[in-house]
Design a protein around this motif. Structure first.
Motif, PDB file in Angstrom:
ATOM      1  N   LEU A 144      12.952 -30.834 -26.119  1.00 17.24           N
ATOM      2  CA  LEU A 144      13.255 -30.084 -27.342  1.00 17.24           C
ATOM      3  C   LEU A 144      14.680 -30.355 -27.821  1.00 17.24           C
ATOM      4  CD1 LEU A 144      11.564 -26.734 -26.311  1.00 17.24           C
ATOM      5  CD2 LEU A 144      10.833 -28.197 -28.197  1.00 17.24           C
ATOM      6  N   GLY A 145      15.643 -30.287 -26.896  1.00 20.25           N
ATOM      7  CA  GLY A 145      17.049 -30.405 -27.279  1.00 20.25           C
ATOM      8  C   GLY A 145      17.410 -31.787 -27.791  1.00 20.25           C
ATOM      9  N   VAL A 146      17.009 -32.825 -27.062  1.00 20.15           N
ATOM     10  CA  VAL A 146      17.364 -34.188 -27.466  1.00 20.15           C
ATOM     11  C   VAL A 146      16.635 -34.583 -28.745  1.00 20.15           C
ATOM     12  CG1 VAL A 146      17.313 -36.609 -26.787  1.00 20.15           C
ATOM     13  CG2 VAL A 146      17.891 -34.852 -25.097  1.00 20.15           C
ATOM     14  N   VAL A 155      13.686 -28.807 -16.751  1.00 16.57           N
ATOM     15  CA  VAL A 155      14.663 -29.795 -17.228  1.00 16.57           C
ATOM     16  C   VAL A 155      14.047 -30.665 -18.317  1.00 16.57           C
ATOM     17  CG1 VAL A 155      15.989 -31.844 -16.594  1.00 16.57           C
ATOM     18  CG2 VAL A 155      16.010 -29.839 -15.098  1.00 16.57           C
ATOM     19  N   LEU A 156      12.854 -31.188 -18.064  1.00 13.85           N
ATOM     20  CA  LEU A 156      12.203 -32.053 -19.032  1.00 13.85           C
ATOM     21  C   LEU A 156      11.819 -31.300 -20.300  1.00 13.85           C
ATOM     22  CD1 LEU A 156       9.899 -34.235 -16.743  1.00 13.85           C
ATOM     23  CD2 LEU A 156      12.075 -34.874 -17.788  1.00 13.85           C
ATOM     24  N   GLN A 157      11.309 -30.085 -20.133  1.00 24.27           N
ATOM     25  CA  GLN A 157      10.926 -29.304 -21.304  1.00 24.27           C
ATOM     26  C   GLN A 157      12.130 -29.049 -22.214  1.00 24.27           C
ATOM     27  OE1 GLN A 157       9.719 -25.286 -20.538  1.00 24.27           O
ATOM     28  NE2 GLN A 157       8.706 -25.041 -22.524  1.00 24.27           N
ATOM     29  N   GLY A 158      13.236 -28.642 -21.612  1.00 23.65           N
ATOM     30  CA  GLY A 158      14.438 -28.390 -22.394  1.00 23.65           C
ATOM     31  C   GLY A 158      14.994 -29.650 -23.025  1.00 23.65           C
ATOM     32  N   ALA A 159      14.989 -30.753 -22.260  1.00 26.63           N
ATOM     33  CA  ALA A 159      15.495 -32.023 -22.796  1.00 26.63           C
ATOM     34  C   ALA A 159      14.614 -32.534 -23.926  1.00 26.63           C
ATOM     35  CB  ALA A 159      15.573 -33.055 -21.673  1.00 26.63           C
ATOM     36  N   ALA A 180       7.748 -32.128 -29.664  1.00 26.84           N
ATOM     37  CA  ALA A 180       8.515 -32.068 -28.416  1.00 26.84           C
ATOM     38  C   ALA A 180       8.094 -30.911 -27.514  1.00 26.84           C
ATOM     39  CB  ALA A 180      10.007 -31.961 -28.723  1.00 26.84           C
ATOM     40  N   GLY A 181       7.491 -29.879 -28.071  1.00 27.05           N
ATOM     41  CA  GLY A 181       7.111 -28.724 -27.260  1.00 27.05           C
ATOM     42  C   GLY A 181       5.729 -28.811 -26.649  1.00 27.05           C
TER      43      GLY A 181
END
Length: 356
Positions: free
Chosen positions: A154-156, A148-152, A268-269
């Motif tokens: 990058l996405g946000v 969840v945090l990894q995706g957020a 972010a990554g």
């Protein structure tokens, strides 16, 4: 010889005392890691001439501190019988929340830092609460949080900034004072001492004192050894474990603040894989994967081994790709040694170990 109890010690027991003391010493979680750290450090002193300077040593300490600060919390959590696989990306999330909120809304960075801290503590609380509420292993709960945090992250970040990196925040109010707290340095002769090294020493000392001198430390060992037995004698199992998860998130926030205020921007990554480095540092330092055994000093020594090896390979001019292979070997050896040390420590009966 008359022991403190006033009873005469049997000659055979008196002769066995040095052996018992040695077994008790070898049964300490950090002894094997300390021996390994000394051997590895001396090895790189011999093979890498550029390693033999105060500047190089302080660079090793800095590298160790960036892993060791979070490894302290991860070690405490593992002693308490749980894992946190989200620990690797929490620092990145912390930095991104701080930087993007303040850059987008134009507010003082101290406001973003406090907001980021609240966010990280909430992540830790949710991890602990879900583990205790559902009974699902912490490995799975925190693996979900990791994704969840990894995706957020990058996405946000891409949604707000249009790229996968945060904006430079060095011109925003509050940057200078926050940099002094989290990312300042000072000269020590020709070398540079980063403040994270001092914070690392402070956190290790505080964790060691908590484990060895406080009721909370007893609770941590108790819930890691057997949660049901601990609950039966009145230990607040739920509060203790949730507190441990929140401690990991707090220390992750701290490292995230350091990264942000040292480099002014974040990718972010980043952070993926660091969770394993924290676990390896704790395990190499004598913490058992099964919980209930280990200490903060051991986790610090494990982080020092990481820093020594990662930079020692570079100073020696070797291919750094071998570093991951070394970590794997160290982890396997640490698990074997820790299992033996645990058996050795429990082999000394309380009656024998109490002789002085």
């Amino acid at each position: 010889m008359i022991p403190a109890t006033g009873q005469v010690a049997a000659p055979g027991l008196a002769r066995r005392r040095p052996g018992l003391r040695l077994r008790a010493l070898l049964g300490r979680p950090e002894v094997g890691a300390l021996a390994a750290a000394i051997v590895i450090f001396l090895f790189f002193l011999l093979v890498a001439p550029s390693f033999r300077s105060a500047a190089s040593f302080l660079t090793v300490l800095y590298q160790s501190s960036t892993i060791g600060i979070v490894a302290v919390g991860v070690g405490l959590l593992m002693i308490g019988g749980e894992f946190d696989l989200s620990a690797g990306v929490v620092p990145v999330s912390a930095g991104l929340v701080n930087s993007m909120f303040c850059w987008y809304f134009g507010v003082n960075l101290w406001v973003g830092a406090v907001l980021s801290l609240v966010f990280c503590l909430l992540v830790g609380f949710l991890n602990g609460w879900l583990v205790m509420r559902t009974g699902i292993p912490s490995f799975l709960i925190t693996l979900g949080t990791f994704f969840v945090l990894q995706g957020a992250n990058l996405g946000v970040t891409k949604l707000v900034t249009g790229s996968v990196s945060s904006r430079d925040i060095s011109a925003i109010d509050g940057f200078g004072s926050l940099q002094k707290v989290f990312a300042s340095s000072f000269a020590a002769g020709s070398a540079t001492v980063w403040i994270t090294v001092l914070w690392w020493v402070l956190f290790v000392g505080l964790a060691a004192w908590t484990l060895q001198r406080t009721r909370i430390g007893n609770w941590i060992y108790a819930v890691g050894g057997s949660a049901e037995s601990a609950r039966a004698v009145g230990v607040p199992v739920v509060r203790t474990k949730i507190g441990l998860f929140m401690t990991v998130s707090f220390l992750g926030w701290f490292v995230g603040m350091h990264s942000l205020y040292r480099f002014n921007t974040l990718q972010a990554g980043n952070g993926v894989g660091n969770e394993f480095l924290y676990i390896i540092a704790a395990v190499v330092g004598g913490t058992l994967l099964t919980g209930g055994f280990g200490n903060a000093l051991g986790a610090a020594i494990g982080a020092f081994i990481f820093g020594t090896t990662s930079l020692g390979i570079v100073y020696a001019g070797w291919d750094p790709n071998w570093f991951k292979a070394f970590l794997g070997v160290m982890l396997l050896l640490a698990v074997l040694v820790n299992t033996y040390v645990k058996r050795l420590s429990t082999a000394v009966s309380p009656r024998e170990g109490g002789l002085t």
